[in-house]
Every structure is written in C-alpha cells, then in structure tokens.
Design an enzyme around this catalytic site. Sequence first.
Site, PDB file in Angstrom:
ATOM      1  N   GLY A   1       0.263 -42.572  14.438  1.00  0.00           N
ATOM      2  CA  GLY A   1       0.776 -43.644  13.596  1.00  0.00           C
ATOM      3  C   GLY A   1       2.230 -43.526  13.218  1.00  0.00           C
ATOM      4  O   GLY A   1       2.807 -44.484  12.689  1.00  0.00           O
ATOM      5  N   TYR A   2       2.875 -42.366  13.473  1.00  0.00           N
ATOM      6  CA  TYR A   2       4.238 -42.168  12.984  1.00  0.00           C
ATOM      7  C   TYR A   2       5.224 -43.190  13.550  1.00  0.00           C
ATOM      8  O   TYR A   2       5.910 -43.892  12.803  1.00  0.00           O
ATOM      9  CB  TYR A   2       4.713 -40.755  13.292  1.00  0.00           C
ATOM     10  CG  TYR A   2       6.080 -40.458  12.701  1.00  0.00           C
ATOM     11  CD1 TYR A   2       6.217 -40.162  11.354  1.00  0.00           C
ATOM     12  CD2 TYR A   2       7.228 -40.501  13.490  1.00  0.00           C
ATOM     13  CE1 TYR A   2       7.462 -39.905  10.801  1.00  0.00           C
ATOM     14  CE2 TYR A   2       8.474 -40.251  12.947  1.00  0.00           C
ATOM     15  CZ  TYR A   2       8.588 -39.951  11.604  1.00  0.00           C
ATOM     16  OH  TYR A   2       9.833 -39.716  11.062  1.00  0.00           O
ATOM     17  N   CYS A   3       5.319 -43.263  14.871  1.00  0.00           N
ATOM     18  CA  CYS A   3       6.265 -44.200  15.484  1.00  0.00           C
ATOM     19  C   CYS A   3       5.922 -45.641  15.131  1.00  0.00           C
ATOM     20  O   CYS A   3       6.813 -46.462  14.878  1.00  0.00           O
ATOM     21  CB  CYS A   3       6.293 -44.016  16.993  1.00  0.00           C
ATOM     22  SG  CYS A   3       6.937 -42.410  17.527  1.00  0.00           S
TER      23      CYS A   3
END
Length: 317
Positions: free
Chosen positions: A175-177
């Site tokens: 989920g970071y990007c």
Amino acid sequence: MWLYLVTLLGLWTLLRLFRERQVVSHLQDKYVFITGCDSGFGNLLARQLDRRGMRVLAACLTENGAEELRKKTSDRLETVILDVTKTESIVAATEWVKVHVGNRGLWGLVNNAGISTPLGPSEWLNKEDFAKVLDVNLLGMIEVTLSMLPLVRKARGRVVNVSSIMGRVSFCGGGYCISKYGVEAFSDSLRRELSYFGVKVAIIEPGGFKTCVTSSDMLSSNVKMLWDQASSEVKEVYGKKFLLSYLAMIKSVEQMCSEDLSLVTDCMEHALTSCHPRTRYSAGWDAKLLFLPMSYLPTFLVDAVVYWTSMKPAKAL
C-alpha cells in the site's frame, strides 16, 4: 539571441531566489500542528520550528514519544496523543488544537505520520495488508485534514502533505506507493479548492532517507514474515532465490539512503514560513537527479530500469 535567453534565465533565477527568501511576519505567533512526531521527519521538524520560535503542536502516537520530544524542546511546544486511524482520536486532537489556537486559527498543518509496511510483492499480500498502510498514509491524512481545515482556513495558512518520490515512480508492491500516489492527487485537488480562501498547499516528495520506517532490518523482517505466511503455491512459483534477491535489493536501497533528515525538514520549514512557498519540494539529490527525471520518461524505459535493478538479479541467482 542566446545572450538574450541567458539574460532572461538569469533574471528569472534572481527573481525566484528573491521571492523564496521572503519570510512571513510574526512567526512567533503562528501555530503549527504536526502529525507523527515520535521520530523521523516529524520529530526533527518539531524541534526545528520550536528553535525558530514558532508555537508547535506536536502529535505523537505514544506517550513515550511525546515525553522524549518535550525533553528536547522549549516550554512553547505542546504535545498530544493522536492515532490518525481512529476518528475519535482525530476529533479529540482537533478540539485540543482549537483550545490552543483560539481566534488566531491554525497557521500550519503538516501531515507527516506514515508507515511503510506491510511491503513486498503484491501476490504475497492480502487486502488487509494494503488497507493497513492506506489507513495511516492516505485515509488518516485525509481525515485529519478535513477535521483541521476550518482552523487553517481561518488563519489563511498552509497545509503541507508528505508524499514521496514513490508517489511518482512505484518500485514495490503493497500500500505504500499507492498511498503516496493518493497523497499527490488529494493535495492537488485541495490546493486548487483552497486557493480561493488564500490557503496554500505544498507537497514534500523525499527521496531515500534513513528513518525508522525505512530501516532495512525492519523491512527485511516484514518481507520474511510475508514469505512465511505465503501459500505453498506462491513459495513454489517465486522460489527462495527470488526472496534472497528481494532482501538484497532492500539492503542495497538502504545503503543509498541519506542520513541527513534536515534536507526534508528544511523543505517543510520553507513551505510553512516562506511568503511564496513552492507547490512541490523534491528533497534529496536522488529525488532531483534520478527519480524525478525518471517519472517523465516513457513507461517502457522506467519498467526496464526497475526490472534490471530488482527483478533481474533474482533470475541471475
């Protein structure tokens, strides 16, 4: 012809430098609310603004983090416990800020709180792994912003959202990007809406920096945990060589990260104190010279660079 162009470029550069050096008045009377002050960028920015005489309202996730921050700052700085994933915590923090700022309003809101894990190949993850990161980095940021906006609008102040160069070029699954791409989109729409009220919105896009959320030990432990939890089919398809290559990539990326967090906090400070803040700040030479140019390259070239620097070594093992 060329002389005219060089002259115009020089004049434009001088004008830009002059504008960017202009500082807003009465900084000592302005309140800034910062999320994620336990460590990293938020912690350093809180101390940096406190030294400059601004009234810092620092939100920490833990009482221990808040106590450690208070030991390193003046009596002006105030702390509050905030979990950006919980609505009741955000509401309570907003009421706390209202009491402190009074009729002045909130000059600056810095959405800095964030996490990086779970992070790894997408097929090793499930929906909950993506949601965990999005709840903090994107949805939490949005809810904090919406809750604080009336106070910021009252002061005709600033909103500073911490994105990442990964909000331009996606290098990993999880989920970071995705969250950082979302921060970019939310910030752009918010900037256009709030310009009507004199509120400025800036985006900070750091490159690689050594913080607790980018520690290779922490990221490697996360990847190993995901591997252990993966199905036998996934393990058979990817193989141990892929895992080792992925871990090696994480280690090599950390070695390229900068330890000078002030490169990021200086951008945040400028966005809060300059009369003419930039729309976007790329912090770090890797962001300026590598990742930012990459984001404008044709997709097939970016894909090739990412493949040869990460996926290709897995096949070579």
